[in-house]
Write an enzyme that holds these catalytic residues in place. Structure first.
Site, PDB file in Angstrom:
ATOM      1  N   LYS A 197      -2.343  12.138  -1.004  1.00 36.21           N
ATOM      2  CA  LYS A 197      -1.257  11.222  -1.861  1.00 36.21           C
ATOM      3  C   LYS A 197      -1.410  11.217  -3.057  1.00 36.21           C
ATOM      4  O   LYS A 197      -2.407  11.674  -3.851  1.00 36.21           O
ATOM      5  CB  LYS A 197      -1.902   9.575  -1.577  1.00 36.21           C
ATOM      6  CG  LYS A 197      -0.953   8.917  -0.392  1.00 36.21           C
ATOM      7  CD  LYS A 197      -1.350   7.264  -0.485  1.00 36.21           C
ATOM      8  CE  LYS A 197      -0.379   6.435   0.246  1.00 36.21           C
ATOM      9  NZ  LYS A 197      -0.732   5.011   0.217  1.00 36.21           N
ATOM     10  N   GLU A 235      -0.626  -7.925  10.184  1.00 38.86           N
ATOM     11  CA  GLU A 235      -0.822  -9.005   9.818  1.00 38.86           C
ATOM     12  C   GLU A 235      -0.675 -10.297  10.996  1.00 38.86           C
ATOM     13  O   GLU A 235      -1.512 -11.134  10.699  1.00 38.86           O
ATOM     14  CB  GLU A 235       0.942  -9.403   9.168  1.00 38.86           C
ATOM     15  CG  GLU A 235       1.065  -8.891   7.940  1.00 38.86           C
ATOM     16  CD  GLU A 235       1.538  -7.365   8.105  1.00 38.86           C
ATOM     17  OE1 GLU A 235       1.761  -6.686   7.061  1.00 38.86           O
ATOM     18  OE2 GLU A 235       1.828  -6.900   9.255  1.00 38.86           O
ATOM     19  N   ARG A 261       6.022 -10.977  10.549  1.00 39.54           N
ATOM     20  CA  ARG A 261       5.511 -10.331  11.671  1.00 39.54           C
ATOM     21  C   ARG A 261       4.461 -11.069  12.252  1.00 39.54           C
ATOM     22  O   ARG A 261       3.933 -10.650  13.509  1.00 39.54           O
ATOM     23  CB  ARG A 261       4.872  -8.998  11.127  1.00 39.54           C
ATOM     24  CG  ARG A 261       5.888  -8.242  10.379  1.00 39.54           C
ATOM     25  CD  ARG A 261       4.901  -7.199   9.465  1.00 39.54           C
ATOM     26  NE  ARG A 261       4.649  -6.045  10.432  1.00 39.54           N
ATOM     27  CZ  ARG A 261       4.976  -4.821  10.577  1.00 39.54           C
ATOM     28  NH1 ARG A 261       6.231  -4.666  10.081  1.00 39.54           N
ATOM     29  NH2 ARG A 261       4.421  -3.834  11.325  1.00 39.54           N
TER      30      ARG A 261
END
Length: 611
Positions: free
Chosen positions: A279, A364, A392
């Site tokens: 990243k 979640e 979700r």
């Protein structure tokens, strides 16, 4: 510059390995310069430059389909599909989205914005292709973080049914999913990545199938191979699910990437390519702090510091301070987040109380039911998740928390309009879907002080409770009141006449601005801070309805099923002689743009309230 010559994928296919490497560096420079001015997702995009180029070099777009999980790493994809000149308007109102959009380009195969969806979507595209006897590839790119979401495993469980080419790219950029077993793993990876190995395997298979009982011989060989691999390798989870595994491969080595993708492209059925990337690759500040540069505003390229970053508390920061103070005095308080401790204000809690802090990854649904389990054991769990991501976990909120009436505190961060992330991230639905659930109490504090008092109230409440607050700088109301937070009670901030304006949560700021404009014209409306969305303050509604001809309800949420409709329904059912006007978001998804721009367009700005 090579980048200036690239108008679409076809130009890229003519480039040599050296030219592709130069192109990758030019794209990185372009991304850093553009995002430093517009803001956006930088670290994730810098990490997939070579991977994106290799995909475009190997596959034939748009006939072949690429689905990007979440989609915040799709900037290079947009550059290579003719949208380079639209980056000055990236994430701006009316400009180019920061995520893939099917209505934006034929190269965008699927709209994304939330995590762990790409394998399911790709599987649907692949099965549709097979039904229609198509002959193109489908590629789903998913990050190792997104692979913590249960939906990804549900899709992997079904992937073995695909007959045609279905490539899953595992972009592994933060943690190792499979153990590094040294030379054996490297050797098998190198062998698997070679054309000669695949040719040999394919040819042997073709010959054996022609022999009497050849299918049984092939089956026995596969079974033996699988058992041998179980002994040698510990990372055969994917292949045990019927998914061919290739890798791991260096995600910044273009030649190796193209080589392994060409092998993957030839495989009939599902194949997973494990790609290891970094990243923030190529920009030191983003390499050092990829979390900060995941989503960042305009910044100074030399220092990496955000421009015009005010040192003022945000709502998330205010929540962080108060929950840590409460947890200092109560060892039964626990905090849970779904891979976003920084974003939701739980980083400090994680350092102060590591044994009571849980980051469950991008999961979640699990976060909410996990909290329910803690609550059933006597703990006081606080779950902090963005509004749009609570969608979700709807079944878990309803079935596992509210049905049992468990004392779980749900912090609904980023409630309301969030701005430039657009439709997939606007937190405008939580009021509607949470209001429908029995036993659930919902608070929408108007400002900083009320947020602090609301958190304290929630931590002492014996039942499911949600506190919703917006993104950004915490507001301090001009009108100071000392009304304590009391279950189901609103707050009359100004007792005026003729017209009553009820503000829900963060819209109190807009209502105060409108009030100041109205007072200049000697119009003195009653101002009410709703505070509790549920339960409804019926006494307040009756008081206001009997003393005013007009009630205006202002909320930054979808109108259908919202607070305004609840007020209007109560007035009608009780035959109160008062007209109710609801200023909310109509039945639509809200595009990207600055929050002030969007409020004006929707019709809930202070100017619109004044008018």
């Amino acid at each position: 510059m090579i980048l200036e010559q690239i108008k679409g994928p076809e130009e890229l296919k003519q480039l040599s390995s050296r030219e592709l490497a130069i192109l990758a560096e030019e794209i990185r420079t372009f991304l850093i310069e553009k995002i430093s001015r517009t803001g956006g997702h930088l670290a994730s995009n810098l990490g997939v430059v070579e991977l994106t180029i290799a995909l475009f070099k190997t596959f034939d777009l748009p006939q072949d389909k690429i689905i990007w999980d979440v989609g915040h790493q799709s900037y290079t994809h947009k550059i290579l599909t003719g949208r380079k000149n639209q980056f000055d308007e990236l994430r701006k109102f009316g400009g180019m989205s920061g995520f893939p959009k099917r209505n934006e380009s034929d190269y965008d195969a699927f709209d994304t914005g939330h995590s762990s969806t790409s394998i399911s979507a790709g599987l649907g595209l692949a099965e549709a292709r097979d039904i229609k006897h198509g002959n193109y590839s489908v590629v789903s790119v998913i990050g190792d973080g997104a692979l913590t979401g249960g939906m990804a495993y549900e899709a992997l469980n079904n992937a073995s049914h695909v007959k045609g080419n279905f490539v899953i790219i595992l972009n592994d950029n933060t943690m190792s999913i499979s153990k590094n077993v040294g030379g054996v793993s490297n050797m098998l990876s190198e062998i698997r990545s070679s054309d000669s190995y695949y040719d040999l395997k394919e040819n042997i298979g073709n010959v054996l199938y022609k022999l009497p009982k050849g299918d049984k011989i092939v089956g026995a060989i596969k079974k033996t191979k699988s058992n041998l691999k179980q002994v040698i390798l510990h990372d055969s989870m994917f292949e045990s699910m019927g998914i061919y595994y290739l890798g791991p491969v260096d995600g910044h080595d273009m030649d190796k990437l193209i080589k392994i993708l060409n092998v993957a492209k030839r495989i009939k059925g599902p194949v997973l390519v494990h790609v290891v990337t970094q990243k923030g690759r190529g920009y030191k500040p983003a390499e050092r702090n990829p979390s900060k540069f995941h989503g960042i505003g305009p910044f100074d390229i030399k220092t990496g510091c955000e421009i015009n970053q005010l040192d003022v508390p945000t709502y998330s920061k205010v929540f962080s301070e108060v929950i840590c103070e409460i947890a200092k005095n109560d060892r039964m308080v626990a905090a849970i987040t779904a891979a976003m401790p920084d974003g939701v204000g739980l980083t400090k809690f994680s350092k102060w109380f590591p044994d009571r802090f849980f980051d469950v990854g991008i999961a979640e649904e699990h976060a909410v039911t996990f909290a329910a389990g803690l609550a059933a054991s006597g703990y006081k769990p606080v779950v902090s998740i963005y509004s749009s991501f609570y969608q979700r976990a709807y079944d878990q909120i309803l079935h596992d928390v509210c049905l049992q009436n468990l004392p779980v505190v749900m912090i609904v961060d980023r409630a309301g309009l969030v701005g430039q992330d657009g439709e997939t991230h606007q937190g405008i639905f939580d009021v509607s879907f949470m209001s429908a659930i029995p036993n659930l109490t919902i608070i929408a504090p108007k400002d900083t002080k009320e947020l602090i008092e609301s958190v304290k109230f929630a931590m002492g409440y014996n039942g499911p409770i949600a506190i919703r607050f917006p993104r950004g700088t915490a507001y301090v109301a001009e009108k100071k009141t000392a009304s304590p937070v009391e279950l189901g009670k609103s707050e009359i901030v100004n007792d005026g006449y003729n017209i009553a304006i009820i503000a829900v949560g963060n819209m109190f700021e807009e209502v105060e601005k409108a009030y100041n404009l109205l007072m200049k014209e000697n119009i003195n409306p009653t101002i009410v801070n709703a505070r509790f969305i549920k339960p409804l303050d019926k006494d307040m509604i009756e008081y206001v309805a009997k003393r005013h001809k007009q009630i205006i309800v202002v909320e930054e949420a979808i109108k259908k099923g919202g607070y305004g409709e609840a007020v209007s329904t109560y007035v009608q059912e009780n035959c109160l002689d008062c007209n109710v006007k609801i200023m909310a978001i109509e039945d639509c998804f809200v595009e990207q743009g600055l929050v002030d721009e969007l409020r004006e367009k929707i019709g809930i700005s202070s100017k619109k309230i004044y008018e």
